[in-house]
Design an enzyme around this catalytic site. Structure first.
Site, PDB file in Angstrom:
ATOM      1  CD  GLN A 131      -2.494   1.109   2.799  1.00  0.00           C
ATOM      2  OE1 GLN A 131      -2.055   0.433   3.731  1.00  0.00           O
ATOM      3  NE2 GLN A 131      -3.616   1.785   2.888  1.00  0.00           N
ATOM      4  N   GLY A 132       0.805   2.048  -1.054  1.00  0.00           N
ATOM      5  CA  GLY A 132       1.650   3.241  -1.156  1.00  0.00           C
ATOM      6  C   GLY A 132       0.850   4.505  -0.938  1.00  0.00           C
ATOM      7  CB  SER A 134       2.561   6.963   4.552  1.00  0.00           C
ATOM      8  OG  SER A 134       1.453   6.413   5.195  1.00  0.00           O
ATOM      9  CD  GLU A 249      -4.764   0.423   6.664  1.00  0.00           C
ATOM     10  OE1 GLU A 249      -4.962   1.165   5.680  1.00  0.00           O
ATOM     11  OE2 GLU A 249      -3.637   0.240   7.154  1.00  0.00           O
ATOM     12  CD  GLU A 395      -2.866  10.766  18.782  1.00  0.00           C
ATOM     13  OE1 GLU A 395      -2.593  10.151  17.724  1.00  0.00           O
ATOM     14  OE2 GLU A 395      -2.481  10.370  19.894  1.00  0.00           O
TER      15      GLU A 395
END
Ligand SMILES: Cc1cc2nc3c(=O)[nH]c(=O)nc-3n(C[C@H](O)[C@H](O)[C@H](O)COP(=O)(O)OP(=O)(O)OC[C@H]3O[C@@H](n4cnc5c(N)ncnc54)[C@H](O)[C@@H]3O)c2cc1C
Length: 424
Positions: A131-132, A134, A249, A395
């Protein structure tokens, strides 16, 4: 609010019997006996053979439509399937990126050609994924990503860098987000591309962790190419498609996900009974709090399932979806700290494969046991530290709950001044 009917329809119970029989016929002899263990070569052989049996049995991605190789199971059937596998402690294939993330995303957003090309290969395990999303300066603020993709004839040309890319070292394909229009608002100019990894211009650099393992990587793209047709959900529509992937996810199988926590807590409790910590008042309180949270996850799982089946719009239930990731990941971090406190000085000893803890097949991620031979509980402790970060930090989940569920004013950002205080 009315009471909850927890009985399943008769056809679900018939299906339950079918799975139970299949599991009894296919799991190794002795699997259900107390103290059963599979070690070394036996475990490796079991792992290899089991995936083949799962595939032949049609249990991998069994909710996918039959035309793409699935079994077309209904929601309730897939719940029963998960429940029976969890009850038997039988592992399901754990191809997180293919089975859980990109496969369902292609099902929802892909073209017919993409579905026909990719879904059967995901099911059979012929292609593996990473998974690309970030980038070095775009994690929580994902929409600020800078990797670019430009059309050159029939191909996309990709340049840029991703980071924390789990399993990039072994993946055949990456599903990545790239900026395809730099001149529009940042969310509006992103596309979701399926890019082959085995080509010139892709450089994967492992990020080695203190335990010697290198699960995630930096990935550099230098004029990397992908067919024009490999954009999922339309050009510049990638943000919406990515939110679908992140939804998969952050969610988890409604009525069974609590079980791995319950099982770990049972093991922690056994340890506390054995070493006398179960008699300490503060430890007892922490254990009861942990048990209560596991029960909350169990009940909330039923609420989510019931809401899904009845397509309810109850805002309380919708809020569950948003709080789920934050709740289970923070629970697990605290529960594993408790487990280590209960083990005391023993938590410092690397007993690895010699540990007397049950192996928990399929339930706990196995880490690099060669360089840093952790026991299953220690492995879970380490991994729990990352769970409040990946897939959206706790957060960020709080921001989502505050803004979208509670309707609080949006948080101030450089390009958005603070909301005016409103008087009640
Ligand atoms: C084990 C692991 C595996 C991963 N695998 C992948 C992968 O395969 N592919 C991939 O694309 N990514 C992967 N990631 C990356 C992950 O998605 C990011 O780490 C995550 O989104 C957070 O981004 P960041 O690390 O840049 O932290 P930052 O966004 O820099 O955040 C730093 C801290 O600031 C807080 N913060 C940031 N913005 C706000 C805000 N607006 N309000 C309040 N607090 C805020 C965050 O909560 C965090 O505590 C993985 C991460 C881990 C830990």
């Amino acid at each position: 609010m009315g009471g909850m009917d927890l009985t399943y329809p008769p056809e679900a119970e018939t299906f339950r019997k079918e799975i139970r029989t299949w599991l009894e016929d296919n799991l190794p002899e002795g699997w259900f006996d107390d103290g059963f263990k599979l070690e070394g070569e036996d475990r490796k052989r079991f792992n290899d053979e089991w995936v083949v049996k799962l595939f032949e049995g049609g249990w991998i991605c069994a909710t996918w439509p039959e035309e793409y190789g699935g079994r077309g199971l209904s929601i309730i059937e897939s719940v029963v399937l998960n429940e029976e596998f969890a009850r038997a402690n039988a592992p399901m294939r754990a191809d997180f990126f293919g089975d859980t993330l990109v496969g369902p995303t292609i099902l929802q957003w892909g073209t017919e050609e993409q579905k026909k090309e990719f879904l059967p290969k995901i099911l059979s395990g012929a292609i593996s994924w990473c998974q690309g999303f970030s980038e070095p300066n775009s994690g929580s603020d994902l929409a600020s990503l800078k990797t670019r993709a430009e059309l050159d004839g029939d191909e996309w040309v990709i340049n840029g860098q991703k980071v924390w890319t789990t399993q990039a070292q072994s993946a055949d394909y990456i599903f990545l987000l790239a900026r395809t229009d730099p001149d529009v608002a940042k969310h509006a100019g992103i596309s979701y591309l399926l890019v082959p990894m085995q080509q010139d211009g892709v450089e994967v650099r492992p990020i080695v962790q203190p335990d010697g393992s290198g699960e995630f990587n930096e990935v550099f793209f230098d004029n990397v190419r992908a067919p024009k047709a490999n954009v999922v959900g339309g050009v510049n529509n990638g943000w919406k498609v990515a939110m679908t992937t992140l939804g998969f996810e952050r969610g988890s199988s409604a009525t069974t996900s609590y079980r791995r926590f319950e099982r770990e807590l049972d093991i922690t409790l056994d340890k506390a009974r054995q070493n006398g910590k179960a008699a300490e008042p503060v430890t007892r309180q922490r254990l009861s709090r942990a048990w209560t949270k596991v029960q909350i996850m169990r009940v909330n799982g039923w609420r989510s399932l019931s809401a899904m089946l009845h397509e309810t719009k109850d805002p309380g239930v919708l809020a569950l979806g948003a709080t789920n990731k934050m709740f289970w990941s923070e629970y697990h971090r605290d529960a594993m700290e408790l487990a280590m406190d209960i083990l005391g000085m023993d938590a410092q000893i690397l007993s690895g494969g010699d540990s007397d803890e049950p192996a928990m097949p399929g339930l706990v991620r196995r880490r690099a046991t060669r360089d840093y031979p952790v026991s299953p509980l220690q492995a879970s402790f380490f991994f729990s530290r990352s769970e409040t970060i990946w897939g959206g930090t706790a957060e960020i989940q709080r921001n989502i709950v505050g803004e979208r569920v509670l309707g609080l004013p949006k948080e101030p950002k450089p390009d958005r001044p603070p909301a005016e205080a409103t008087s009640a």
